[in-house]
Design a protein around this motif. Structure first.
Motif, short mmCIF file in Angstrom:
data_model
loop_
_atom_site.label_atom_id
_atom_site.label_comp_id
_atom_site.label_asym_id
_atom_site.label_seq_id
_atom_site.Cartn_x
_atom_site.Cartn_y
_atom_site.Cartn_z
N HIS A 440 28.43 45.59 38.45
CA HIS A 440 29.41 44.62 37.95
C HIS A 440 30.68 44.62 38.79
O HIS A 440 31.28 43.56 39.03
CB HIS A 440 29.72 44.89 36.48
CG HIS A 440 28.61 44.49 35.56
ND1 HIS A 440 27.45 45.23 35.43
CD2 HIS A 440 28.46 43.41 34.75
CE1 HIS A 440 26.64 44.62 34.57
NE2 HIS A 440 27.23 43.52 34.14
N LEU A 441 31.11 45.79 39.25
CA LEU A 441 32.34 45.86 40.04
C LEU A 441 32.13 45.34 41.46
O LEU A 441 33.03 44.73 42.05
CB LEU A 441 32.85 47.30 40.09
CG LEU A 441 33.44 47.84 38.79
CD1 LEU A 441 33.76 49.32 38.94
CD2 LEU A 441 34.69 47.06 38.38
N MET A 442 30.94 45.57 42.03
CA MET A 442 30.70 45.05 43.38
C MET A 442 30.56 43.53 43.35
O MET A 442 30.97 42.85 44.29
CB MET A 442 29.44 45.70 43.97
CG MET A 442 29.65 47.15 44.38
SD MET A 442 28.29 47.85 45.34
CE MET A 442 26.98 47.90 44.11
N TRP A 443 29.99 43.01 42.28
CA TRP A 443 29.89 41.55 42.16
C TRP A 443 31.27 40.93 41.98
O TRP A 443 31.60 39.92 42.59
CB TRP A 443 28.98 41.18 41.00
CG TRP A 443 28.89 39.71 40.73
CD1 TRP A 443 29.46 39.02 39.69
CD2 TRP A 443 28.22 38.72 41.52
NE1 TRP A 443 29.17 37.68 39.78
CE2 TRP A 443 28.41 37.46 40.90
CE3 TRP A 443 27.46 38.78 42.68
CZ2 TRP A 443 27.88 36.28 41.39
CZ3 TRP A 443 26.93 37.59 43.19
CH2 TRP A 443 27.14 36.37 42.55
N ASP A 444 32.09 41.56 41.15
CA ASP A 444 33.44 41.04 40.90
C ASP A 444 34.41 42.21 40.78
O ASP A 444 34.58 42.78 39.71
CB ASP A 444 33.45 40.20 39.62
CG ASP A 444 34.83 39.60 39.33
OD1 ASP A 444 35.76 39.84 40.12
OD2 ASP A 444 34.97 38.90 38.32
N PRO A 445 35.06 42.61 41.89
CA PRO A 445 35.95 43.77 41.86
C PRO A 445 37.15 43.62 40.94
O PRO A 445 37.80 44.63 40.62
CB PRO A 445 36.41 43.89 43.32
CG PRO A 445 35.36 43.20 44.12
CD PRO A 445 34.89 42.07 43.25
N SER A 446 37.45 42.42 40.49
CA SER A 446 38.61 42.23 39.61
C SER A 446 38.32 42.62 38.16
O SER A 446 39.25 42.67 37.35
CB SER A 446 39.07 40.77 39.65
OG SER A 446 38.13 39.92 38.98
N ARG A 447 37.07 42.92 37.86
CA ARG A 447 36.72 43.27 36.48
C ARG A 447 37.46 44.53 36.03
O ARG A 447 37.72 45.45 36.82
CB ARG A 447 35.21 43.48 36.33
CG ARG A 447 34.36 42.25 36.54
CD ARG A 447 34.44 41.28 35.38
NE ARG A 447 33.93 41.81 34.13
CZ ARG A 447 32.66 41.71 33.72
NH1 ARG A 447 31.76 41.12 34.49
NH2 ARG A 447 32.29 42.19 32.55
N ASP A 448 37.74 44.61 34.75
CA ASP A 448 38.41 45.77 34.15
C ASP A 448 37.38 46.88 33.97
O ASP A 448 36.48 46.77 33.12
CB ASP A 448 39.02 45.35 32.81
CG ASP A 448 39.80 46.47 32.13
OD1 ASP A 448 39.54 47.66 32.43
OD2 ASP A 448 40.64 46.17 31.26
#
Length: 759
Positions: A440-448
């Motif tokens: 999830h973080l590699m797909w969207d690094p802005s995630r909390d």
């Protein structure tokens, strides 16, 4: 040839407000919607349609038909259009599909229809999975554990999303994440993930890494061309060595072989032209002069790789040439600049993983290297190390730095990320959570990241989520409080995980198990997550119990560690443990654990009559063996104090038997150290048989060293006095043979013991 990673990085996230009402996909388990695919659909887009159909059937109870656009079945206005076909182009004639490269997605409601599309070959599939996860509520925790909500009335809100991931190549190196279906659902696409074309395929790096000898094998070339390989100490060699990177004749042959390699697999898109996994750069006058001029060992590498990349570009203009900034080449050169088709893979292996790589004071040298490389390279690919390769089975509290690190990489031109976890192990430190979180973080690094962790724990552990979260907080607080340099090669937790914390951790897992006791599936998940804590007790049982007695503290460890050991091993088999370290099968470690808890031997003569608080006796089952089975092993020996001993053949000089000093030895204060050893001699042997010593790893100094004569060691076990020292946990005792197999058959180490100095 398809471009895998290009020079520029385009990423956009657009969530636009829309006034349109939501769409009732299903009402009371019935639906009027049809899934429509393009007439020229590719395999992954067909999979996207069937995955959408299958999951919506599980959610709503009704199966939506799939139709091909242009057919009567696809007519009507209630459609879920999957893929960028004719219907998509008619609905959005001004949308530039090229803007979705690479792996970008498009999700939009318009009229009564929903459009799910993306960049070929994976984007449409990723759009479907994003819709199912973020809008419908599906979750894929692991390759075999998931959650599907039940919504016979499914109404979706107005949607308008365009997103292109900043990281083009995303890889979480965990056993479960290799599964191709799970990887696709997680939107990972890396080299090792086994994703078939039906699920979009994946990026691959030809040769993967350490390819100098793969492309120019010494067994083929060295005899005729020793000058093509490293000169070390005035001699050409291929042992722990590299190539002579300034040799133009070698480079010509290297280019020829590399081109032949690419022609056999032209779809890879990336070829690795990278150093061997050792030191040994060439010291010839020409290579050394270039290295001196560049101020870094990476200088000759970049000059060489640039020249190779220039030749490859003539035939394969879209190919990227990957090389490592690793170990002795991690520092960037002064003047050399990677060509636009060169990809620098920067490695973090030396770093502290208890602090963020971008801001932690323990990682200042890495920060300089990242600044320097991102300042001269067109793109970076980061190889990040996120486990403990020495022992996967121990807690490894680095979760708090993962999201900041990924954002840091992206900010510094990273277009690919390889997160190397414990791929061979199922009972390590939260591998399920880590694989899911990384995806999830590699797909969207802005995630909390905190919210993601909380979501996973709640969904995966149910009522046990709260104490499991408290345990995660506890171990991270402990490593941060102690200022520990958390390396990716650590043999124990003793420097940061103390008795008070381990006691509290035990209480938290007891509570977690209690909360899910009535649910066998959740209980098994909690018990699997507990394995690193149980392993910590098994590794440190004796010193922790001594500490509890000495400091009059509670002791939450097992009353009978042998029973915990049997339970631990049984669960390891139940959960299919796999490996305990990089390249180490759990079956071997199981033997070591059993050895650790065999009955103690008789006390050394020098310890008899002493207060137990004034000495520490370390048997062979607490030793660290290097290259077990070849340099050292545990063997039966009736003459040893407990019938077992550490045996080393005398055909090497490795410090293959070691004892890293534990806190219980440090607690003795100033202490006398002794090693009990013997040897098997051949007829007429004289001279030295073995060497014993004490080494301070922090100070890089020898505290003691003694050579033991064959005459003394051949008479049976003798006690070697290594003197009195004030020990720290950075110190270890070692024993090594002398590489004299003609005189000595083998050397043996029975025990090491320490006696408090009261003088």
């Amino acid at each position: 040839m398809r471009t895998v990673l290009s020079v520029s990085v385009f990423a956009a996230l657009t969530i636009l407000s829309a006034n349109a009402a939501g769409l009732p996909i299903a009402t009371n388990g019935q639906s009027a919607y049809t899934i429509v695919v393009p007439a020229d659909t590719i395999p992954s887009e067909s999979t996207a349609a069937t995955e959408l159909q299958s999951h919506l059937a599980q959610v709503t109870g009704c199966t939506l038909p799939i139709a091909v656009e242009g057919t009567p079945e696809a007519a009507g206005t209630k459609r879920i259009v999957v893929g960028p076909g004719q219907l998509f182009r008619e609905a959005f004639p001004n949308f530039d599909l090229e803007s979705l490269k690479h792996d970008g997605i498009f999700i939009k409601t318009a009229g009564e229809s929903l459009y799910l599309a993306g960049d070929k070959p994976r984007g449409t599939l990723y759009a479907v999975y994003t819709f199912l996860e973020d809008t419908v509520g599906c979750r894929w925790w692991t390759s075999y554990e998931s959650y599907t909500p039940k919504k016979p009335d499914l109404e979706i809100p107005a949607l308008d999303l365009v997103y292109v991931p900043k990281l083009r190549c995303r890889e979480a190196f965990y056993r479960g994440a290799f599964d191709g279906v799970y990887a696709a659902r997680s939107k990972c696409n890396g080299h090792f993930e086994q994703i078939t074309p039906e699920y979009g395929g994946h990026y691959s790096i030809l040769g993967w890494c350490h390819t100098f000898y793969q492309i120019l094998p010494p067994e083929k070339y060295f005899e005729a061309h020793p000058e093509w390989y490293s000169e070390i100490g005035g001699k050409r060699t291929t042992e722990n060595a590299q190539l002579c990177l300034t040799n133009e004749e070698m480079r010509a042959e290297f280019v020829k072989n590399a081109l032949e390699w690419i022609r056999k697999d032209p779809t890879s898109g990336i070829i690795s032209i990278s150093q061997n996994d050792c030191h040994g750069p060439c010291q010839c006058a020409k290579c050394q002069a270039l290295q001196d001029a560049e101020g870094a060992a990476s200088g000759p590498v970049i000059h060489f790789v640039n020249a190779v990349a220039e030749e490859i570009e003539k035939e394969f203009p879209d190919a990227l040439i990957e090389t490592l900034a690793y170990s002795y080449t991690r520092q960037a050169p002064k003047t050399a600049r990677p060509r636009k088709n060169v990809l620098i893979r920067l490695c973090s292996i030396e770093c502290s993983f208890s602090q963020p790589l971008g801001t932690g004071p323990q990682n200042e040298s890495f920060q300089k290297d990242m600044r320097d490389w991102s300042g001269i390279a067109h793109q970076l690919y980061v190889w990040d190390y996120v486990t403990n390769f020495s022992n996967y089975l121990l807690p490894h509290p680095n979760l708090r730095v993962l999201a900041p690190n990924i954002r840091y990489f992206v900010e510094h031109k990273a277009v690919g990320l390889f997160e190397q976890g414990d791929a061979g192990c199922s009972i390590s430190d939260f591998p399920e959570l880590r694989a899911w979180l990384f995806a999830h973080l590699m797909w969207d690094p802005s995630r909390d990241d905190k919210a993601l962790i909380a979501e996973f724990l709640s969904g995966y552990y149910g009522p046990a989520a709260e104490p499991v979260q408290q345990y995660i907080d506890l171990i991270h607080n402990a490593v941060e409080r102690n200022g520990t340099y958390l390396r990716c090669y650590m043999h124990n937790t003793s420097e940061w995980f103390g008795l008070d914390d381990i006691n509290q951790a035990t209480e938290l897992f007891n509570e977690a198990e209690k909360r899910v006791a009535g649910n066998p599936e959740l209980l098994a998940r909690v018990q699997r997550a507990r394995m690193p804590l149980d392993h910590t007790w098994l590794m440190n049982y004796r010193p922790l119990k001594r500490m509890a007695m000495r400091e009059d503290k509670p002791f939450r460890g097992p009353e009978k560690p042998e029973e915990l050991l049997e339970q631990y091993i049984a669960r390891a088999h139940l959960f299919d443990a796999g490996s305990y370290s990089e390249g180490g099968p759990f079956s071997h470690y199981e033997e070591l654990l059993h050895d650790r808890y065999r009955p103690a031997g008789i006390l050394p003569e020098l310890c008899k009559g002493l207060d137990p608080a004034d000495f520490i006796d370390v048997q062979d089952n607490q030793f660290r063996l290097a290259n077990p089975g070849e340099w050292a092993n545990i063997a039966d020996d009736p003459s040893a104090s407990d019938g077992r001993t550490a045996r080393m053949p005398s055909n090497h000089t490795q410090w293959a038997v070691q004892y890293p000093v534990e806190p219980e030895v440090v607690d003795l204060g100033k202490a006398h150290a002794y090693v009990v050893v013997r040897c098997d001699v051949r007829a007429g042997a004289t001279g030295g048989a073995l060497v014993v010593g004490i080494y301070d790893n922090a100070g890089k100094t020898a505290l003691a060293q003694r050579t033991v004569a064959a005459d003394d060691a051949a008479k049976g076990y003798c006690t070697v006095d290594l003197g009195t020292h004030t020990f720290t946990t950075d110190v270890y005792v070692w024993v090594a043979p002398l590489n004299n197999p003609d005189a000595i058959d083998a050397v043996y180490v029975d025990r090491i013991f320490f006696v408090r100095d009261k003088s």
